[in-house]
Every structure is written in C-alpha cells, then in structure tokens.
Design an enzyme around this catalytic site. Structure first.
Site, PDB file in Angstrom:
ATOM      1  N   GLU A  53      -1.925  -9.427   3.527  1.00 62.47           N
ATOM      2  CA  GLU A  53      -1.603  -9.657   4.871  1.00 62.47           C
ATOM      3  C   GLU A  53      -2.881 -10.286   5.075  1.00 62.47           C
ATOM      4  O   GLU A  53      -3.021 -10.927   6.093  1.00 62.47           O
ATOM      5  CB  GLU A  53      -0.776  -9.278   5.847  1.00 62.47           C
ATOM      6  CG  GLU A  53      -1.303  -7.662   5.771  1.00 62.47           C
ATOM      7  CD  GLU A  53      -1.344  -6.388   5.016  1.00 62.47           C
ATOM      8  OE1 GLU A  53      -1.076  -6.227   4.098  1.00 62.47           O
ATOM      9  OE2 GLU A  53      -1.199  -5.207   5.893  1.00 62.47           O
ATOM     10  N   CYS A  84       0.893  -1.280  -0.215  1.00 65.75           N
ATOM     11  CA  CYS A  84       0.121  -0.082   0.309  1.00 65.75           C
ATOM     12  C   CYS A  84       0.485   1.287  -0.546  1.00 65.75           C
ATOM     13  O   CYS A  84       1.730   1.694  -0.895  1.00 65.75           O
ATOM     14  CB  CYS A  84      -0.996  -0.021   1.269  1.00 65.75           C
ATOM     15  SG  CYS A  84      -2.843   1.323   0.688  1.00 65.75           S
ATOM     16  N   HIS A  86      -3.486  -4.930   0.553  1.00 64.53           N
ATOM     17  CA  HIS A  86      -2.883  -5.686   2.052  1.00 64.53           C
ATOM     18  C   HIS A  86      -3.055  -7.813   1.437  1.00 64.53           C
ATOM     19  O   HIS A  86      -4.121  -7.970   2.090  1.00 64.53           O
ATOM     20  CB  HIS A  86      -3.476  -4.791   2.933  1.00 64.53           C
ATOM     21  CG  HIS A  86      -4.011  -3.409   3.541  1.00 64.53           C
ATOM     22  ND1 HIS A  86      -2.478  -3.201   3.708  1.00 64.53           N
ATOM     23  CD2 HIS A  86      -4.001  -2.423   2.319  1.00 64.53           C
ATOM     24  CE1 HIS A  86      -2.164  -1.696   3.732  1.00 64.53           C
ATOM     25  NE2 HIS A  86      -3.597  -1.233   3.520  1.00 64.53           N
TER      26      HIS A  86
HETATM   27  N1  GLN Z   1      -1.493   6.876   2.337  1.00 61.38           N
HETATM   28  C1  GLN Z   1      -2.097   5.597   1.436  1.00 61.38           C
HETATM   29  C2  GLN Z   1      -3.421   6.121   1.291  1.00 61.38           C
HETATM   30  O1  GLN Z   1      -4.207   6.591   1.687  1.00 61.38           O
HETATM   31  C3  GLN Z   1      -1.617   4.254   1.940  1.00 61.38           C
HETATM   32  C4  GLN Z   1      -2.827   3.600   3.129  1.00 61.38           C
HETATM   33  C5  GLN Z   1      -2.636   2.541   3.096  1.00 61.38           C
HETATM   34  O2  GLN Z   1      -1.166   1.990   2.800  1.00 61.38           O
HETATM   35  N2  GLN Z   1      -3.252   1.993   3.818  1.00 61.38           N
HETATM   36  O3  GLN Z   1      -3.438   6.256   0.086  1.00 61.38           O
END
Ligand code: GLN
Length: 551
Positions: free
Chosen positions: A526, A390, A524
């Site tokens: 994970e 992310c 994600h």
């Molecule tokens: N802050 C980034 C976004 O909002 C990444 C979010 C995250 O890593 N879950 O896109």
C-alpha cells in the site's frame, strides 16, 4: 520535465506551509496538492515535513493517536503526510524529508557530547534554528525547482516556535524572490449568527506576524463559499492581496483537491509571487481520476479486519491503495472496517454478508489475532478473495499450519513461547543473515526490517502474473518472519511460497494456487500505490472481489 529554464536548477525556491486556528485542516493535503499543481506546470518539486513533537520519529507512536507510520524506501519511519506527498506527486520521500524536534535535539546533544561546539553555550537560537535551517536547505536532488516545507501543528504552539523562527530567518536571508509563506486557516460557520466568521483567521495571522512572519497567501478552509465581502475583509486585515486569499472548500474526494485549488488560483498566485510565467497547467491526469471516481461502473465491498479500525487514519495508505485498486477497475471500493477482536467471537458468515473480499492488514501484538486467523480460514474455505498484508500474511500461514498441515500449536513467537514457531524472529533460527537486513534497535530489543527490499517471484505464480515481472522491490516494517523451515510441509498442503528474498531465506509472499485469489505478503504494498499507478496487487485484489460479486 521540469522547466529549469524558469527556475534555476541550483537554487530551488521555498514554500513554507503553516497552519492556524485549529489542527486537522488538511495542511498535508494542501501541500501535496500545491506540489502536484506546480508539477502540472512543468516544475520539479520536493516536499518536506517539520514535526514539532518530541518523539525522535513517529515509529514508536500509537496509530490510535498519530495515524499510520509511513515507511520510505530508505527505511525511515515518518509522518503519514509523507504518504500524501508521494501519492500526489509520485516523488519518493527519503529519511531526510521528515524531521522532528526530538531528532533535532538528539543530533544536537550528540554533537555537544562530542565537543563539536567547542565550549559554546548551546541554545535554541542559533543552534536549534540552524539545525532546522540545514534540514530545510539540504540537497533536494536534481531538477527540483520548488521545495515545499510543511510545519506540523498550529501557529502559537510552544513547541513550534523554533521552527517558525528558523523559517522567518530563512525568509529574511533568502528574500522574497526565493521564499513564500502560505498559511492555512479556518473560516468557521456560526449557525446561530448564520455567518462565516473571519476573526479566527485574523487572529491567527496576527499571531504569525507577531513572530515576524507575514503570510503571502492565505488558504482559507471553509464548508461553504466565502463571500467577496469576506475575502476583501480578510485581505485588508491580514495584509495580503485579495487574489491571494484562496478559498479552500471541502471536497468530495481528496483527489479532487488539486483541481479545486487550481480553480481558486493557488498555483497562479505562487507563480505570481515568484514572478514566473503563468503558462497553462496540464491537469489531464487529475481530471481522468476525478472522472472515474465520480462515475464508477459499480462497486465492491471489502472487509478490512484490523485492530485500529476506530481511527481510519491508522490505515491511511491502505484505504487509499484500495481506492486506487478501484480506479484501476473503474469501480468504487466500499470499505467495511471490522474490529478483529469482535470478529473473533462473532458469526463470520453474518458479519461478512455482502462482502466480496477480505483484507487483513499489518499490526503488532497478539490482541485480535485469533479473529484474523478466523478471517483467513473463512476466506480460504469460502473461495473469497483474501489479501493478507504483513501480519495478515503471518496469520494466513498460522491458519494453514493449524488447519491444513496438522500443526495445532502453530503460532508466532511474537505472542509468547510456542513449540511450533511458524512465525518468529529471524535471528531465532537464522544466524548470519542479519548482515543483509537494515535493522534498527527498538525498545523491544529486537530488530525491525525497515524499508525497501527485493523479492524474487516464482514463474507462473499468481503474483508474478499480477506484477508482470519476476523481481520486485517493496517496503517492509516488521520484526517477525515466516519460518522457512515449515516451507515443505505447507507447500505439501497447498500454500505456495511464491515470493522469496533473493537468498531464498525469507518468505516474502504466499499464495494458494487452488483458490480464486489468496495472497499474503510480508511487505506493505500500500505504501507504493499511487492514484495514477495503482499497485498491481490492489488492482488484482479488487478485480478478484469484483468477479466474486458478479458470480
Ligand atoms: N507484528 C508483526 C511483525 O512484527 C507484523 C508487523 C506488521 O504487520 N507491520 O513481524
């Protein structure tokens, strides 16, 4: 296969798990472990969590305070215990498996404003308690024999009272044949007296009984074996049978807990309560995992460079997924938590000495991001396996833009205005794409992409090889996206966009083909890793780190 011959398909039995004495006793793990043991006996299970706090969901809570926000396929932002539930049972959780006081009140107030209560006085009993009962009794799905509901907090908390009252009523209405109360308590060891003390447990059960709930099973957490004398004392004072006082000792790994609790007879007691046959449990998969975890063939060191490193619960699913990656490779994964701000200023080589792979996890806000960008650069230039998740992917893209593609101002609009928005809000440059994304209004006034979305992988890419397929579905929780307009410039310098949303607009995965293992993902992974089915990307990352260690 669930043995529906034992329990009727349409009438699940309910197990209510409460806690006493102190918080952090591992109620979530105990619930997940009991569910796993019932599965091992051939029953179908579903786990639910009732959270007494006033937040509508944990989505806006700080990871420092509350640990990670666990996201489900259907886009709910839930309590991290739901992650344990999924990892232990393999049953995917839904929005309807987690409720908070805030959500209940917001539903009730909405109904009241609509006039649904026809002028009645709206009260905690019966309106709030009915709302809780409806949540507990909501359709659990096909083949579910047991619904396990865990109540957050401890008995005696003011905010928990309506929950306990609702469960008490359900116990009364459904009867003992359908309901079991399991209470988790603590037996502290008092060094000065050289004794384990049962009094706090007695008080906690007294508290529970004063609100009308008699526990059927007590799970007593302790850091040393409980004597038979203490077991019978607890049984006598708490009005439960001796065999239902279960000793819950600390375990070396969370994946040892189901086996340990089984040995103590927790699942046997549950079946006994419901008058179900005590047939042998098939625990082979738990034994296999335990075997690998206790006899690894070597180790790897992984540096996790993040923002919430003081509280490992903030990265719960991530650290578990790394353990699973270790299981897949028969090695132990040792995690070194590195604060990204400190990393940004330190000597990278010295800090990363003896590390075999770098992982940059998700995060929000600008603080610490320069350190993450440095980490991506170090990994790229030193052929060190890099896994960006992310925000970790976005940082890798910014790094490549600045240092390979000649875009020195490359940045994310999350951190302020920039003339080179390689990462930004999708609505800033993509009009009409909102339709295909599930969004949620937030205080930031933006939109969050939440829950499972598909991605198409490029044939022949490293990720396609890892996954062994070309179409995947992974869970998202982010607001910003890598800007497709920079795709050509970045691909020209070696950063391949190897996974895209099916409409080809949203970059989902980037990788560097000319590197041993460099992958960034917008989702994600994970959240979907399980000990029995380690996520392919975590298995692949740990394998690459191991290779790096052995060269
Ligand atoms: N802050 C980034 C976004 O909002 C990444 C979010 C995250 O890593 N879950 O896109």
């Amino acid at each position: 296969m669930p043995k529906t011959s034992h329990a009727d398909a349409n009438t699940p039995r309910y197990i209510f798990i409460t806690g006493g004495v102190v918080s952090s006793l591992g109620k979530g793990l105990a619930s997940a472990s009991l569910a796993a043991l019932l599965q091992a006996r051939g029953y179908g299970v579903r786990l639910r969590k009732l959270d007494p706090y006033l937040n509508v969901d944990p989505g806006t809570m700080s990871p420092y305070q509350h640990g990670e926000v666990y996201v489900t396929d259907d886009g709910a932002e839930t309590d991290l215990d739901l992650g344990h539930y999924e990892r232990f049972t393999g049953v995917s959780a839904h929005q309807r498996d987690n409720i908070t006081t805030g959500r209940i009140y917001s539903n009730i107030i909405e109904k009241e404003r609509r006039g649904d209560y026809l002028g009645a006085t709206v009260q905690v009993i019966p309106h709030v308690t009915n709302e809780i009962k409806n949540f507990v009794l909501a359709d659990a799905g096909e083949g579910v024999d047991f619904v396990l509901c865990e109540v957050g907090g401890t008995v005696g908390d003011i905010e928990g009272l309506p929950f306990f009252e609702a469960l008490r009523q359900l116990g009364q209405e459904l009867g003992r044949e359908r309901v079991l109360f399991l209470h988790v308590t603590l037996l502290p060891y008092i060094a000065a007296a050289g004794e384990v003390k049962t009094k706090p447990t007695q008080h906690s059960v007294k508290e529970l009984r004063s609100i009308g709930i008699q526990p059927d099973i007590l799970l007593c957490r302790a850091d040393r074996p409980i004597s038979e004398g203490d077991i019978s004392k607890i049984a006598r004072f708490c009005n439960v049978r001796e065999s239902a006082v279960i000793q819950g000792l600390d375990a070396p790994s969370i994946y040892d807990v189901p086996l340990a609790y089984h040995k103590e007879g927790i699942d046997r007691e549950v079946l006994r309560h419901f008058r179900l046959e005590d047939e042998p449990a098939d625990l082979s998969r738990w034994e296999d995992i335990s075997q690998i975890l206790h006899n690894p063939d070597g180790y790897v060191n992984i540096a996790v460079i993040g923002k919430y490193t003081v509280l490992p619960d903030a990265y719960k699913s991530l650290s578990e997924a790394l353990v699973h990656g270790g299981i897949a490779n028969n090695v132990r994964v040792k995690i070194k938590w590195i604060e990204s701000e400190a990393f940004g200023e330190g000597d990278c080589g010295a800090i990363l000495k003896d590390m075999h792979g770098i992982l940059v996890p998700g995060g929000f806000g600008e603080r610490g991001t320069e350190g993450k960008i440095r980490a991506a650069r170090y990994a790229r230039e030193h052929d060190m396996p890099y896994f960006g998740i992310c925000l970790g992917m976005q940082m890798a893209v910014i790094e490549a833009s600045r240092n390979l593609a000649g875009l020195p101002n490359a940045a994310s609009t999350e951190f302020g205005a920039t003339d080179t928005p390689v990462v930004g809000l999708m609505t800033e440059w993509i009009r009409g794409n909102e339709k295909q994304t599930r969004t949620k209004d937030t205080d930031l006034g933006g939109t969050m992409r939440l829950g499972a979305y598909p991605a198409v992988l490029e044939k022949g890419s490293l990720v396609a090889e890892m996954y062994g397929c070309e179409r995947i579905e992974e869970r998202h929780r982010h607001r910003y996206e890598v800007n497709i307009e920079y795709k050509e410039r970045l691909e020209a310098v070696g950063l391949k966009f190897s996974g895209m949303s099916p409409d080809g607009i949203l970059p989902e995965i980037v990788e560097i083909p000319d590197h041993p293992w460099f992958i960034g993902v917008q989702f994600h992974p994970e959240l979907k890793s399980r000990p029995f089915e380690p996520h392919p990307l975590f298995a692949g990352f740990v394998a690459a780190a191991l290779k790096n260690r052995l060269v």
